[in-house]
Write a protein that holds these residues in place. Structure first.
Motif, PDB file in Angstrom:
ATOM      1  N   LYS A  39      -5.702  23.793   6.475  1.00  5.17           N
ATOM      2  CA  LYS A  39      -5.990  24.561   5.268  1.00  5.17           C
ATOM      3  C   LYS A  39      -5.591  23.830   3.988  1.00  5.17           C
ATOM      4  CE  LYS A  39      -5.111  28.841   7.743  1.00  5.17           C
ATOM      5  NZ  LYS A  39      -4.247  30.013   7.832  1.00  5.17           N
ATOM      6  N   CYS A  40      -5.104  22.598   4.090  1.00  5.25           N
ATOM      7  CA  CYS A  40      -4.697  21.833   2.919  1.00  5.25           C
ATOM      8  C   CYS A  40      -5.908  21.419   2.099  1.00  5.25           C
ATOM      9  CB  CYS A  40      -3.910  20.593   3.337  1.00  5.25           C
ATOM     10  SG  CYS A  40      -2.367  20.967   4.143  1.00  5.25           S
ATOM     11  N   LYS A  41      -5.759  21.438   0.808  1.00  8.65           N
ATOM     12  CA  LYS A  41      -6.810  21.020  -0.120  1.00  8.65           C
ATOM     13  C   LYS A  41      -6.276  19.879  -0.963  1.00  8.65           C
ATOM     14  CE  LYS A  41      -9.436  24.803   0.505  1.00  8.65           C
ATOM     15  NZ  LYS A  41     -10.353  24.780   1.561  1.00  8.65           N
ATOM     16  N   GLY A  42      -7.142  19.035  -1.445  1.00  8.33           N
ATOM     17  CA  GLY A  42      -6.741  17.951  -2.319  1.00  8.33           C
ATOM     18  C   GLY A  42      -7.185  16.612  -1.771  1.00  8.33           C
ATOM     19  N   THR A  43      -6.677  15.564  -2.398  1.00  7.71           N
ATOM     20  CA  THR A  43      -7.037  14.197  -2.043  1.00  7.71           C
ATOM     21  C   THR A  43      -5.817  13.475  -1.509  1.00  7.71           C
ATOM     22  OG1 THR A  43      -8.641  14.192  -3.845  1.00  7.71           O
ATOM     23  CG2 THR A  43      -8.021  12.065  -2.927  1.00  7.71           C
ATOM     24  N   MET A  44      -6.004  12.777  -0.374  1.00  7.31           N
ATOM     25  CA  MET A  44      -4.953  11.947   0.203  1.00  7.31           C
ATOM     26  C   MET A  44      -5.567  10.585   0.497  1.00  7.31           C
ATOM     27  SD  MET A  44      -2.324  12.641   3.399  1.00  7.31           S
ATOM     28  CE  MET A  44      -3.515  13.534   4.320  1.00  7.31           C
ATOM     29  N   ASN A  45      -5.047   9.546  -0.152  1.00  4.62           N
ATOM     30  CA  ASN A  45      -5.565   8.185   0.013  1.00  4.62           C
ATOM     31  C   ASN A  45      -4.438   7.247   0.414  1.00  4.62           C
ATOM     32  OD1 ASN A  45      -8.216   8.772  -0.880  1.00  4.62           O
ATOM     33  ND2 ASN A  45      -7.483   8.731  -2.973  1.00  4.62           N
ATOM     34  N   MET A  46      -4.817   6.220   1.142  1.00  6.31           N
ATOM     35  CA  MET A  46      -3.848   5.171   1.512  1.00  6.31           C
ATOM     36  C   MET A  46      -4.279   3.876   0.867  1.00  6.31           C
ATOM     37  SD  MET A  46      -3.177   5.940   5.452  1.00  6.31           S
ATOM     38  CE  MET A  46      -1.420   5.942   5.655  1.00  6.31           C
ATOM     39  N   SER A  79       0.860  -1.186   0.000  1.00  3.66           N
ATOM     40  CA  SER A  79       0.000   0.000   0.000  1.00  3.66           C
ATOM     41  C   SER A  79       0.890   1.228   0.000  1.00  3.66           C
ATOM     42  CB  SER A  79      -0.935  -0.018   1.210  1.00  3.66           C
ATOM     43  OG  SER A  79      -0.201  -0.012   2.395  1.00  3.66           O
ATOM     44  N   GLN A  80       0.303   2.343  -0.291  1.00  2.52           N
ATOM     45  CA  GLN A  80       1.069   3.571  -0.419  1.00  2.52           C
ATOM     46  C   GLN A  80       0.202   4.753  -0.056  1.00  2.52           C
ATOM     47  OE1 GLN A  80       2.208   3.625  -4.502  1.00  2.52           O
ATOM     48  NE2 GLN A  80       0.145   3.626  -5.259  1.00  2.52           N
ATOM     49  N   LEU A  81       0.839   5.879   0.110  1.00  2.00           N
ATOM     50  CA  LEU A  81       0.136   7.137   0.312  1.00  2.00           C
ATOM     51  C   LEU A  81       0.112   7.843  -1.032  1.00  2.00           C
ATOM     52  CD1 LEU A  81      -1.114   9.195   2.279  1.00  2.00           C
ATOM     53  CD2 LEU A  81       1.168  10.120   2.583  1.00  2.00           C
ATOM     54  N   TYR A  82      -1.075   8.209  -1.479  1.00  2.00           N
ATOM     55  CA  TYR A  82      -1.242   8.857  -2.774  1.00  2.00           C
ATOM     56  C   TYR A  82      -1.851  10.237  -2.575  1.00  2.00           C
ATOM     57  CZ  TYR A  82      -2.936   9.793  -7.481  1.00  2.00           C
ATOM     58  OH  TYR A  82      -3.175  10.369  -8.686  1.00  2.00           O
ATOM     59  N   LEU A  83      -1.189  11.255  -3.108  1.00  2.00           N
ATOM     60  CA  LEU A  83      -1.685  12.631  -3.058  1.00  2.00           C
ATOM     61  C   LEU A  83      -2.074  13.063  -4.462  1.00  2.00           C
ATOM     62  CD1 LEU A  83       1.109  14.246  -0.867  1.00  2.00           C
ATOM     63  CD2 LEU A  83      -1.058  13.310  -0.094  1.00  2.00           C
ATOM     64  N   LYS A  84      -3.209  13.749  -4.568  1.00  2.00           N
ATOM     65  CA  LYS A  84      -3.657  14.267  -5.861  1.00  2.00           C
ATOM     66  C   LYS A  84      -4.210  15.675  -5.663  1.00  2.00           C
ATOM     67  CE  LYS A  84      -6.442  13.227  -9.851  1.00  2.00           C
ATOM     68  NZ  LYS A  84      -7.343  12.300 -10.512  1.00  2.00           N
ATOM     69  N   GLY A 120       2.152  22.961  -4.023  1.00  2.00           N
ATOM     70  CA  GLY A 120       1.306  22.581  -5.153  1.00  2.00           C
ATOM     71  C   GLY A 120       1.797  21.270  -5.738  1.00  2.00           C
ATOM     72  N   ILE A 121       1.119  20.179  -5.422  1.00  2.00           N
ATOM     73  CA  ILE A 121       1.518  18.853  -5.889  1.00  2.00           C
ATOM     74  C   ILE A 121       0.370  18.288  -6.726  1.00  2.00           C
ATOM     75  CG2 ILE A 121       2.134  16.516  -5.195  1.00  2.00           C
ATOM     76  CD1 ILE A 121       3.202  17.742  -2.557  1.00  2.00           C
ATOM     77  N   ASP A 122       0.618  18.061  -8.011  1.00  2.00           N
ATOM     78  CA  ASP A 122      -0.413  17.494  -8.884  1.00  2.00           C
ATOM     79  C   ASP A 122      -0.693  16.044  -8.518  1.00  2.00           C
ATOM     80  OD1 ASP A 122      -0.777  19.864 -10.299  1.00  2.00           O
ATOM     81  OD2 ASP A 122       0.825  19.368 -11.696  1.00  2.00           O
ATOM     82  N   SER A 123       0.342  15.226  -8.390  1.00  2.00           N
ATOM     83  CA  SER A 123       0.179  13.846  -7.935  1.00  2.00           C
ATOM     84  C   SER A 123       1.508  13.350  -7.380  1.00  2.00           C
ATOM     85  CB  SER A 123      -0.305  12.923  -9.050  1.00  2.00           C
ATOM     86  OG  SER A 123       0.677  12.787 -10.046  1.00  2.00           O
ATOM     87  N   LEU A 124       1.405  12.500  -6.349  1.00  2.00           N
ATOM     88  CA  LEU A 124       2.593  11.960  -5.690  1.00  2.00           C
ATOM     89  C   LEU A 124       2.232  10.626  -5.055  1.00  2.00           C
ATOM     90  CD1 LEU A 124       5.525  12.306  -4.547  1.00  2.00           C
ATOM     91  CD2 LEU A 124       4.463  13.442  -2.595  1.00  2.00           C
ATOM     92  N   ASN A 125       3.042   9.607  -5.302  1.00  2.00           N
ATOM     93  CA  ASN A 125       2.909   8.304  -4.662  1.00  2.00           C
ATOM     94  C   ASN A 125       4.078   8.132  -3.697  1.00  2.00           C
ATOM     95  OD1 ASN A 125       0.594   7.157  -5.937  1.00  2.00           O
ATOM     96  ND2 ASN A 125       1.814   6.966  -7.786  1.00  2.00           N
TER      97      ASN A 125
END
Length: 63
Positions: free
Chosen positions: A56-63, A3-8, A21-26
């Motif tokens: 105040k962070c915006k975006g998606t963070m999934n594990m 599994s991983q941490l995914y930011l979008k 400003g991170i578009d996507s990161l695994n």
């Protein structure tokens, strides 16, 4: 599968300026990573966002 941490579309603004400003990161689990950069570029702010200390962070963070 590891599994991983995914930011979008991960964003953090401090006032009028976009600080992160991170578009996507695994980020893989059980791996060593380094966050490097000059003073004042947002390394600590990024860590605070990941830990939930900055609201105040915006975006998606999934594990």
């Amino acid at each position: 599968m590891k599994s991983q941490l995914y930011l979008k579309n991960f964003r953090f603004s401090n006032g009028k300026k976009l600080a992160i400003g991170i578009d996507s990161l695994n980020i893989p689990q059980n791996e060593t990573i380094a966050i490097i950069g000059n003073n004042g570029v947002g390394k600590s702010t990024f860590a605070r966002c990941l830990c939930g200390l900055e609201r105040k962070c915006k975006g998606t963070m999934n594990m």
